[in-house]
Write an enzyme that holds these catalytic residues in place. Structure first.
Site, PDB file in Angstrom:
ATOM      1  N   VAL A 234      54.018  47.474  98.864  1.00 45.45           N
ATOM      2  CA  VAL A 234      52.668  47.992  98.656  1.00 45.45           C
ATOM      3  C   VAL A 234      51.723  46.809  98.569  1.00 45.45           C
ATOM      4  O   VAL A 234      51.973  45.857  97.821  1.00 45.45           O
ATOM      5  CB  VAL A 234      52.578  48.832  97.367  1.00 45.45           C
ATOM      6  CG1 VAL A 234      51.148  49.303  97.141  1.00 45.45           C
ATOM      7  CG2 VAL A 234      53.516  50.028  97.455  1.00 45.45           C
ATOM      8  N   GLY A 235      50.646  46.853  99.336  1.00 41.22           N
ATOM      9  CA  GLY A 235      49.665  45.778  99.319  1.00 41.22           C
ATOM     10  C   GLY A 235      48.559  46.050  98.315  1.00 41.22           C
ATOM     11  O   GLY A 235      48.754  46.737  97.307  1.00 41.22           O
ATOM     12  N   ASP A 236      47.389  45.523  98.612  1.00 45.55           N
ATOM     13  CA  ASP A 236      46.273  45.628  97.671  1.00 45.55           C
ATOM     14  C   ASP A 236      45.582  46.978  97.694  1.00 45.55           C
ATOM     15  O   ASP A 236      44.997  47.406  96.681  1.00 45.55           O
ATOM     16  CB  ASP A 236      45.227  44.559  97.996  1.00 45.55           C
ATOM     17  CG  ASP A 236      44.630  44.780  99.384  1.00 45.55           C
ATOM     18  OD1 ASP A 236      45.364  44.587 100.378  1.00 45.55           O
ATOM     19  OD2 ASP A 236      43.452  45.164  99.480  1.00 45.55           O
TER      20      ASP A 236
ATOM     21  N   THR B 134      43.646  48.271 107.978  1.00 47.68           N
ATOM     22  CA  THR B 134      43.009  48.818 106.780  1.00 47.68           C
ATOM     23  C   THR B 134      41.581  49.257 107.105  1.00 47.68           C
ATOM     24  O   THR B 134      40.890  48.601 107.875  1.00 47.68           O
ATOM     25  CB  THR B 134      42.982  47.745 105.670  1.00 47.68           C
ATOM     26  OG1 THR B 134      44.304  47.299 105.428  1.00 47.68           O
ATOM     27  CG2 THR B 134      42.396  48.308 104.385  1.00 47.68           C
TER      28      THR B 134
END
Lengths: 168, 134
Positions: free
Chosen positions: B30-32, B1
């Site tokens: 889907v992450g943050d 990220t």
């Protein structure tokens, strides 16, 4: 009022052999963002430029250095937020886009929505002239090797979650 | 990220975050990062934040908004970052990092993982680091 840009390249157990590349990459991205501010650009322009620089650098897990999912495909997420207006744009699970942050900004600027996902995000990209790129152009040889290695692990991604080796 | 926060000469703040997610993730996970208030948030009232780390943990504590909440309650950007990451560690055992900037130009780069590469550019000075307490 002082203009400032702060960037990160991901929080994880960065191995020594990649440390210098990571530091060099974030330094270059921060300078890129500051040059946008010095040229009269907004904070929004600066963060987009800085993140584009990081997405274009294969050292980082975004854009051209993306990780692969369990099927060996690239799925990318991005967000951009304007603190002046609280405007926001985001994309999730978008495939084969070199600079998802710019697509997120297009969602903010060109639609009345906040987030587009998956096939819809890719169709939107196509509709505004953002072309997709081959998966190979977004995946490094390092990532291919790591993906091959990890897919044979006994523990799966859920077991590895929250370990120092497996997070976003 | 990867991520960035900025404040311009008019005091406007912004954030952006982008990621390839986690290696071997489930298709469709889907992450943050793209979730507002989790992977990033910006408000001229308090500041801008971009997050990185364990995505599911960041989602559960809405990390970016939590940092700004602490700033709104009077904490410095550094203290707000530390408190928020500590809360994430205590409540959901997640590690991560944040970069933060306030409308007045205060900034911080804080993390609870082993390392996080970061850099801050202001005036003619470039700050950078990768190890804790650099």
């Amino acid at each position: 009022m002082p203009a400032v840009v702060v960037v990160h390249g991901g929080a994880w157990a960065i191995p020594d052999e990649r440390a210098k590349q990571c530091v060099d990459g974030v330094k270059a991205a921060a300078c890129q963002g500051l040059s946008v501010l010095r040229g009269g650009g907004s904070a929004l322009d600066a963060v987009e430029a800085a993140v584009r620089a990081l997405e274009d650098n294969p050292v980082f897990n975004a854009g051209h250095g993306a990780t692969l999912n369990i099927d060996g495909e690239v799925e990318l997420d991005a967000i951009i937020v304007d603190g002046k207006t609280l405007s926001c744009g985001a994309v999730s699970s978008v495939k084969n886009i070199a600079n998802p942050v710019t697509l997120a900004r297009a969602v903010m600027d060109k639609t009345s929505h906040v987030m587009l996902t998956g096939e819809g995000a890719n169709l939107f990209a196509e509709s505004i002239g953002v072309s997709s790129v081959p998966t190979d152009s977004l995946v490094t040889e390092y990532e291919k090797r790591e993906w091959e290695k990890h897919k044979h692990y006994v523990t799966g991604v859920m077991e590895n979650f929250n370990s120092k080796w497996a997070h976003d | 990220t990867v991520g960035a926060v900025a404040v311009d000469c008019a005091g406007n703040v912004a954030c952006a975050t982008s990621t390839g997610g986690i290696r071997n993730k489930m298709v469709g996970r889907v992450g943050d990062s793209p979730v507002i208030g989790c992977g990033g948030y910006a408000d001229n009232f308090s500041g801008a934040v971009s997050c990185t780390g364990h995505g599911e943990s960041i989602l559960k504590v809405t990390l970016a908004r939590l940092v700004l909440l602490h700033i709104e309650q009077g904490k410095s950007v550094a203290k707000a970052s530390q408190l928020s990451l500590q809360h994430m560690g205590d409540r959901v055992q997640g590690a991560g990092g944040v970069v933060v900037v306030s409308p007045s130009g205060q900034w911080a780069a804080t993390f609870t993982t082993e390392r996080m590469a970061w850099a801050a550019a202001e005036h003619d000075v470039l700050w950078f680091g990768i190890n804790p307490n650099e």
